[in-house]
Motif scaffolding. Sequence first.
Motif, PDB file in Angstrom:
ATOM      1  N   ALA A  25     -13.727 -17.403  31.862  1.00  0.00           N
ATOM      2  CA  ALA A  25     -12.465 -16.759  31.494  1.00  0.00           C
ATOM      3  C   ALA A  25     -12.023 -15.757  32.547  1.00  0.00           C
ATOM      4  O   ALA A  25     -10.883 -15.291  32.530  1.00  0.00           O
ATOM      5  N   SER A  26     -12.899 -15.395  33.485  1.00  0.00           N
ATOM      6  CA  SER A  26     -12.554 -14.403  34.499  1.00  0.00           C
ATOM      7  C   SER A  26     -11.791 -15.025  35.664  1.00  0.00           C
ATOM      8  O   SER A  26     -10.941 -14.373  36.269  1.00  0.00           O
ATOM      9  N   LYS A  27     -12.076 -16.275  35.983  1.00  0.00           N
ATOM     10  CA  LYS A  27     -11.356 -16.975  37.047  1.00  0.00           C
ATOM     11  C   LYS A  27     -10.822 -18.273  36.476  1.00  0.00           C
ATOM     12  O   LYS A  27     -11.597 -19.144  36.070  1.00  0.00           O
ATOM     13  N   ARG A  28      -9.528 -18.398  36.439  1.00  0.00           N
ATOM     14  CA  ARG A  28      -8.908 -19.532  35.774  1.00  0.00           C
ATOM     15  C   ARG A  28      -8.763 -20.703  36.747  1.00  0.00           C
ATOM     16  O   ARG A  28      -7.990 -20.648  37.703  1.00  0.00           O
ATOM     17  N   LEU A  29      -9.515 -21.757  36.466  1.00  0.00           N
ATOM     18  CA  LEU A  29      -9.477 -22.971  37.282  1.00  0.00           C
ATOM     19  C   LEU A  29      -9.175 -24.165  36.389  1.00  0.00           C
ATOM     20  O   LEU A  29      -9.772 -24.317  35.327  1.00  0.00           O
ATOM     21  N   VAL A  30      -8.250 -25.002  36.823  1.00  0.00           N
ATOM     22  CA  VAL A  30      -7.927 -26.243  36.125  1.00  0.00           C
ATOM     23  C   VAL A  30      -8.396 -27.412  36.978  1.00  0.00           C
ATOM     24  O   VAL A  30      -8.162 -27.448  38.191  1.00  0.00           O
ATOM     25  N   PHE A  31      -9.082 -28.372  36.344  1.00  0.00           N
ATOM     26  CA  PHE A  31      -9.565 -29.565  37.018  1.00  0.00           C
ATOM     27  C   PHE A  31      -8.870 -30.783  36.429  1.00  0.00           C
ATOM     28  O   PHE A  31      -8.620 -30.836  35.225  1.00  0.00           O
ATOM     29  N   ALA A  32      -8.582 -31.768  37.277  1.00  0.00           N
ATOM     30  CA  ALA A  32      -7.945 -33.001  36.803  1.00  0.00           C
ATOM     31  C   ALA A  32      -8.455 -34.181  37.602  1.00  0.00           C
ATOM     32  O   ALA A  32      -8.642 -34.094  38.822  1.00  0.00           O
ATOM     33  N   GLY A  33      -8.692 -35.297  36.905  1.00  0.00           N
ATOM     34  CA  GLY A  33      -9.070 -36.547  37.557  1.00  0.00           C
ATOM     35  C   GLY A  33      -7.916 -37.523  37.466  1.00  0.00           C
ATOM     36  O   GLY A  33      -7.235 -37.591  36.438  1.00  0.00           O
ATOM     37  N   ASP A  34      -7.674 -38.283  38.548  1.00  0.00           N
ATOM     38  CA  ASP A  34      -6.510 -39.172  38.526  1.00  0.00           C
ATOM     39  C   ASP A  34      -6.912 -40.640  38.546  1.00  0.00           C
ATOM     40  O   ASP A  34      -8.095 -40.997  38.528  1.00  0.00           O
ATOM     41  N   LYS A  35      -5.912 -41.489  38.600  1.00  0.00           N
ATOM     42  CA  LYS A  35      -6.081 -42.934  38.427  1.00  0.00           C
ATOM     43  C   LYS A  35      -6.841 -43.585  39.578  1.00  0.00           C
ATOM     44  O   LYS A  35      -7.407 -44.674  39.413  1.00  0.00           O
ATOM     45  N   ILE A  36      -6.885 -42.961  40.753  1.00  0.00           N
ATOM     46  CA  ILE A  36      -7.537 -43.591  41.899  1.00  0.00           C
ATOM     47  C   ILE A  36      -8.789 -42.841  42.333  1.00  0.00           C
ATOM     48  O   ILE A  36      -9.279 -43.035  43.441  1.00  0.00           O
ATOM     49  N   GLY A  37      -9.326 -41.950  41.486  1.00  0.00           N
ATOM     50  CA  GLY A  37     -10.611 -41.334  41.764  1.00  0.00           C
ATOM     51  C   GLY A  37     -10.582 -39.980  42.422  1.00  0.00           C
ATOM     52  O   GLY A  37     -11.615 -39.496  42.892  1.00  0.00           O
ATOM     53  N   ASN A  38      -9.426 -39.326  42.465  1.00  0.00           N
ATOM     54  CA  ASN A  38      -9.350 -37.985  43.032  1.00  0.00           C
ATOM     55  C   ASN A  38      -9.696 -36.931  41.987  1.00  0.00           C
ATOM     56  O   ASN A  38      -9.364 -37.078  40.808  1.00  0.00           O
TER      57      ASN A  38
END
Length: 510
Positions: free
Chosen positions: A195-208
């Motif tokens: 909660a101290s450092k806000r990071l969003v992660f996302a995976g996409d359709k081609i493996g990124n």
Amino acid sequence: MAEIDGGINDYEAQRRANIERNNALLRDLELANLGAALGPTAISSSSGSKRRATGSPGVKPTVKRTTKTQRPKQAVEVLPRRTSARLAGIEPESEKARVKAETEYVALQEAEKEARKRVGGDIKFEDLSSDKIAQLWTFDDDEPDSTETKTSEIAGDIVQLRKEMSGLKLYEKFEPNDIKITPERVYTIGFHPSASKRLVFAGDKIGNLGVWDIDQVKSEDDEEFPQTYLFKVHARTLANFAFAPSITSKIYTASYDGSIRCVDFVSGISSEVYYGTLGREPDAVSELQFADANTLYFSTLDGEVGRLDLRTPKDITKYRLHDKKIGGLSLHPNAPYLAATASLDRSMKLWDFRKIESLESGELQPKFLSSYDSRLSISCTSWNNEGSIVCNGYDDTINIFNLKDSTNWDVNFNAPEELTPSSKIKHNCQTGRWVTILRSHWQRNPLDNVQKFVIGNMNRFMDVYTADGIQLARLGDSDLIRAVPAACQFHATKNWIVGGTASGKVCLFE
């Protein structure tokens, strides 16, 4: 038939008159179109962010934020064009032309195959320098917030709960259209548990794997842009990810290329921890869940669930749970030996991994507890820390099952053969081909002690519901969110919600 002067009968005269009238109409239309072409025209943009000329009827003006910036132009790779057979002096439909066409087709197929080839072993992200790692991975808290020390009492007033959740605001620093986290369609998304450092992660359709450092910005030519990072970790869809419970600097990713990888953000290395094949095709991995710090469960599109001990990664056990694709796997947070699976075979099933049985085929299977059968495929299942399960699928229904006594089930417990939902919610889940499947997800450890889940809405909103099926909020902005945030997720403890779209862009409510 009577003839008129010149030997032309009535029919021929009428035909010629019709031709002359039609020609006159065509001349009038051409003049009208020419006048329209010389007049004011609409302003077009490939990104869809520009509007028509002022005064155009039927166009709703967009409220622009004062902090809006323009994304810098990205370098476009110029690929070689197909060579012209005519310029090369090749006769059409000749043997030489046929050979040339076949050669070009094979070359294109090989290039596509090479792009989808899985890379085994370790991957070193050379472009991620040590100073960037230090900037990205700096936390005030090494572990996720504990609900034991930060749980607050709530009054239980549904009106107040709705007011709080509906009061979440769209992130103001940048518009959603300017926050592009992956180059292709977002398939899975979530927050780092800190909660101290806000990071969003996302995976996409081609493996990124894309990362957005929410509270940092990058400057280019005196303009500010979202601070994002991109890592190519898989050759096909990055379907799901999970953080290691004890070491939150490591993220484990599952992919349709048949592998599970561990990305270590301290060392900047992505290492392969599992790769499975089914005949000639990869044994595509659809979802993964940690049972404890060392034990990882994963599901496949072949209907199996695997158990992997990270201390001995080559010692893998697989269990046959369905005959078709498993799209959702969830372990009970407080009783991780209990698992729920959702499948293309139109069922959601509960299993107890404390007791393993052998099938006639020689395959292994945990003890079957109960199931829920749907009219159509079930897309996902999610188990919260109070024992309730939510699932949804193509029958346009969200089902909630109250199983709060499940932590007391012993190994000999006989559950009812069929599960009955405690709440049913009608919800459009028809995403089509180009939008990620809608999946409902519980908030993991809510600090406000309210069990709630979020699911995307095809009208470009995100809907929030309680464990009793009561809607708390419909979050969105019709002017600024221009695509369906189909992949969406709560932060584990905070009331922050993020959604990802088919264009690789994200919207954040905080």
